[in-house]
Scaffold this motif. Structure first.
Motif, PDB file in Angstrom:
ATOM      1  N   GLY A   1     -15.755  12.579   4.899  1.00 49.78           N
ATOM      2  CA  GLY A   1     -17.319  11.639   5.196  1.00 49.78           C
ATOM      3  C   GLY A   1     -17.493  10.729   4.337  1.00 49.78           C
ATOM      4  N   VAL A   2     -16.572  10.199   3.069  1.00 49.99           N
ATOM      5  CA  VAL A   2     -17.007   8.991   2.271  1.00 49.99           C
ATOM      6  C   VAL A   2     -16.659   8.025   3.643  1.00 49.99           C
ATOM      7  N   LYS A   3     -17.282   6.663   3.661  1.00 53.54           N
ATOM      8  CA  LYS A   3     -17.612   5.583   4.060  1.00 53.54           C
ATOM      9  C   LYS A   3     -16.589   4.379   3.115  1.00 53.54           C
ATOM     10  N   VAL A   4     -15.831   3.809   3.579  1.00 54.68           N
ATOM     11  CA  VAL A   4     -14.730   3.838   2.661  1.00 54.68           C
ATOM     12  C   VAL A   4     -14.540   2.149   3.387  1.00 54.68           C
ATOM     13  N   ILE A   5     -14.614   1.005   2.516  1.00 49.66           N
ATOM     14  CA  ILE A   5     -14.606  -0.118   2.758  1.00 49.66           C
ATOM     15  C   ILE A   5     -13.953  -0.876   2.215  1.00 49.66           C
ATOM     16  N   PRO A   6     -12.804  -1.368   1.772  1.00 49.02           N
ATOM     17  CA  PRO A   6     -12.375  -2.190   1.398  1.00 49.02           C
ATOM     18  C   PRO A   6     -12.952  -3.144   0.815  1.00 49.02           C
ATOM     19  N   VAL A   7     -13.208  -4.704   0.303  1.00 51.97           N
ATOM     20  CA  VAL A   7     -13.721  -5.827  -0.268  1.00 51.97           C
ATOM     21  C   VAL A   7     -12.228  -6.787  -0.514  1.00 51.97           C
ATOM     22  N   THR A   8     -11.977  -7.302  -0.430  1.00 57.70           N
ATOM     23  CA  THR A   8     -10.334  -8.539  -0.414  1.00 57.70           C
ATOM     24  C   THR A   8     -10.662  -9.906   0.199  1.00 57.70           C
ATOM     25  N   ALA A   9      -9.420  -9.945  -0.914  1.00 56.38           N
ATOM     26  CA  ALA A   9      -9.909 -12.081  -0.557  1.00 56.38           C
ATOM     27  C   ALA A   9      -9.419 -12.169   0.906  1.00 56.38           C
ATOM     28  N   ALA A  10      -8.895 -11.407   1.232  1.00 56.42           N
ATOM     29  CA  ALA A  10      -7.769 -11.504   2.298  1.00 56.42           C
ATOM     30  C   ALA A  10      -8.607 -12.306   3.965  1.00 56.42           C
ATOM     31  N   PRO A  11      -7.646 -13.130   4.396  1.00 58.93           N
ATOM     32  CA  PRO A  11      -8.212 -13.323   5.170  1.00 58.93           C
ATOM     33  C   PRO A  11      -8.338 -12.887   6.594  1.00 58.93           C
ATOM     34  N   ALA A  12      -9.189 -13.332   7.388  1.00 56.03           N
ATOM     35  CA  ALA A  12      -9.275 -12.914   8.686  1.00 56.03           C
ATOM     36  C   ALA A  12      -8.673 -11.594   9.597  1.00 56.03           C
ATOM     37  N   GLY A  13      -7.250 -12.774   9.789  1.00 55.29           N
ATOM     38  CA  GLY A  13      -6.097 -11.951  10.488  1.00 55.29           C
ATOM     39  C   GLY A  13      -6.071 -10.590   9.758  1.00 55.29           C
TER      40      GLY A  13
ATOM     41  N   LEU B   1       0.966  -0.561   0.074  1.00 54.35           N
ATOM     42  CA  LEU B   1       0.080  -0.345  -0.187  1.00 54.35           C
ATOM     43  C   LEU B   1       0.589   1.332   0.210  1.00 54.35           C
ATOM     44  N   SER B   2       0.704   1.908  -1.239  1.00 53.30           N
ATOM     45  CA  SER B   2       1.795   3.263  -1.048  1.00 53.30           C
ATOM     46  C   SER B   2       1.441   4.227  -0.162  1.00 53.30           C
ATOM     47  N   SER B   3       2.696   5.111   0.168  1.00 52.60           N
ATOM     48  CA  SER B   3       1.866   6.476   1.033  1.00 52.60           C
ATOM     49  C   SER B   3       0.637   7.077   0.615  1.00 52.60           C
ATOM     50  N   GLU B   4       0.963   7.223  -1.454  1.00 53.68           N
ATOM     51  CA  GLU B   4      -0.333   7.916  -1.397  1.00 53.68           C
ATOM     52  C   GLU B   4      -1.311   7.353  -1.574  1.00 53.68           C
ATOM     53  N   THR B   5      -1.452   6.259  -1.717  1.00 50.40           N
ATOM     54  CA  THR B   5      -3.037   5.279  -1.417  1.00 50.40           C
ATOM     55  C   THR B   5      -3.553   5.991  -0.265  1.00 50.40           C
ATOM     56  N   TYR B   6      -2.012   5.537   0.822  1.00 49.75           N
ATOM     57  CA  TYR B   6      -3.106   5.285   2.080  1.00 49.75           C
ATOM     58  C   TYR B   6      -3.861   7.335   2.327  1.00 49.75           C
ATOM     59  N   ALA B   7      -2.820   7.709   2.028  1.00 46.38           N
ATOM     60  CA  ALA B   7      -3.175   9.488   2.330  1.00 46.38           C
ATOM     61  C   ALA B   7      -4.682   9.376   1.075  1.00 46.38           C
ATOM     62  N   ALA B   8      -5.072   9.332   0.853  1.00 44.51           N
ATOM     63  CA  ALA B   8      -6.145   9.156  -0.448  1.00 44.51           C
ATOM     64  C   ALA B   8      -7.239   9.139   0.785  1.00 44.51           C
ATOM     65  N   LEU B   9      -6.638   7.657   0.704  1.00 42.64           N
ATOM     66  CA  LEU B   9      -8.134   6.825   1.873  1.00 42.64           C
ATOM     67  C   LEU B   9      -7.597   7.835   3.003  1.00 42.64           C
ATOM     68  N   GLU B  10      -6.761   8.458   4.125  1.00 45.44           N
ATOM     69  CA  GLU B  10      -6.997  10.010   4.553  1.00 45.44           C
ATOM     70  C   GLU B  10      -8.674  10.735   3.958  1.00 45.44           C
TER      71      GLU B  10
END
Length: 65
Positions: free
Chosen positions: A26-38, A11-20
């Motif tokens: 006020g935009v709800k941000v909910i990523p979807v992934t195949a990653a496991p629970a942990g 995850l790049s710093s630019e992407t992290y900053a965009a998420l912030e």
């Protein structure tokens, strides 16, 4: 999320900053992934997101305040 928000598994710093910025706006941000629970638990705790859907839709972690 996988290779959409990340590139070569990172995850790049630019992407992290965009998420912030989205969350601050006020935009709800909910990523979807195949990653496991942990991994999803870590994302929900550490990333500037409101929650994460993981294990191909098998679970949802919501960020607690």
């Amino acid at each position: 999320m996988d290779e959409t928000l990340t590139y070569n598994g990172r995850l790049s710093s630019e992407t992290y900053a965009a998420l912030e910025q989205l969350q601050t706006a006020g935009v709800k941000v909910i990523p979807v992934t195949a990653a496991p629970a942990g991994w999803c638990d870590q994302m929900a705790r550490m990333w500037p997101i409101d929650g994460v859907i993981g294990e191909n839709g098998g679970l949802f972690f919501r960020r607690a305040s």
